[in-house]
Design an enzyme around this catalytic site. Structure first.
Site, mmCIF file in Angstrom:
data_model
loop_
_atom_site.group_PDB
_atom_site.id
_atom_site.type_symbol
_atom_site.label_atom_id
_atom_site.label_comp_id
_atom_site.label_asym_id
_atom_site.label_seq_id
_atom_site.Cartn_x
_atom_site.Cartn_y
_atom_site.Cartn_z
ATOM 1 N N CYS A 74 -8.111 -16.831 -68.908
ATOM 2 C CA CYS A 74 -9.214 -17.383 -68.115
ATOM 3 C C CYS A 74 -10.447 -16.523 -68.364
ATOM 4 C CB CYS A 74 -8.850 -17.392 -66.637
ATOM 5 S SG CYS A 74 -10.181 -17.958 -65.553
ATOM 6 N N CYS A 199 -15.740 -23.342 -66.517
ATOM 7 C CA CYS A 199 -14.539 -22.866 -67.202
ATOM 8 C C CYS A 199 -14.981 -22.011 -68.383
ATOM 9 C CB CYS A 199 -13.691 -24.038 -67.678
ATOM 10 S SG CYS A 199 -12.256 -23.545 -68.661
#
Length: 262
Positions: A74, A199
């Site tokens: 991430c 994201c």
């Protein structure tokens, strides 16, 4: 027992972060992780991150999706964890840490942003309808004319659960060009199973894909997400893309103590 936690966000991509250097967290408790991330019954977050000890580098990043399961890299979470490590006094302005996809270097910039070096990318798949590449997490990229009108939750889920990607699934990015080096991006994230405000691995994938297809010629791309703006810098080589950096804010939101009931 009581469980201290910290909340951080990077362009709206938010995370519960726990200092787990003393191994205080119940890492196999999927239900607890899911509960902590729940926006109605818990703290609320797109994911949960543990900061742990590492024998070779400054620290280790362990990341879980909001569904409680361990996940791939991430990018926004990595940047937030770097800011958290700085707040704890573990690092100064630069660091090297370990994540599920290997080692990452990062730097806290003078303007307050965090620059996180992502993994090199050597393969990009291009078809008439989409592009696909892995930037630590898999990303399916679709160009659209009107980004605001896309039903990201519905259309993203259709791709994520399609036969093409099977049980593993993929993240899905919808992209529109806004200027010569600027793109708008909306992302459906697997594990969250919905659109997120931003994201990090997704905008990184979009930046590289846009350069690969000739839609941008510079080695620095700006990405506008619903949660804010990010920058991706990279170097194109014969092998693919190297020195890939995701750059953006990483902001402390609040801290608290969770009263855990076994």
């Amino acid at each position: 027992m009581t469980l201290p936690f910290f909340k951080y966000q990077g362009t709206g991509n938010d995370f519960v972060i726990i200092d787990n250097r003393q191994s205080v967290f119940f890492k196999n408790n999927t239900k607890l992780i899911r509960h902590l991330c729940d926006r109605k019954f818990g703290i609320g977050a797109d994911g949960l991150i543990l900061l742990e000890l590492d024998e070779e580098v400054d620290f280790k990043m362990v990341y879980y999706n909001a569904d409680g399961n361990p996940s791939t890299m991430c990018g926004n979470g990595g940047r937030c964890l770097v800011a958290f490590a700085k707040a704890l006094g573990i690092i100064e302005q630069q660091t090297t840490f370990r994540a599920v996809d290997g080692l990452h270097r990062a730097e806290l910039l003078e303007d307050g942003r965090v620059a996180l070096q992502m993994q090199d990318v050597t393969q990009i798949q291009e078809t008439a309808d989409f592009l696909f590449l892995d930037t630590g997490s898999p990303h399916h990229i679709i160009m659209v004319e009107d980004l605001a009108q896309v039903d990201v939750a519905k259309e993203g889920a259709a791709v994520r659960y399609s036969d093409r990607y099977g049980a593993v699934g993929t993240n899905v990015n919808f992209v529109s060009k806004q200027a010569s080096d600027t793109f708008g991006v909306r992302t459906y994230e697997r594990g969250v199973e919905d659109e997120t405000l931003s994201c990090g691995t997704g905008v990184t994938a979009v930046a590289l894909a846009m350069h690969y297809t000739g839609q941008v010629v510079r080695n620095s791309v700006r990405l506008h997400t619903p949660g804010g703006s990010l920058e991706v810098r990279f170097q194109k080589t014969d092998k693919g893309y190297e020195q890939v950096h995701l750059i953006g804010p990483a902001t402390f939101v609040f801290e608290g103590v969770w009263e855990h009931q076994p």
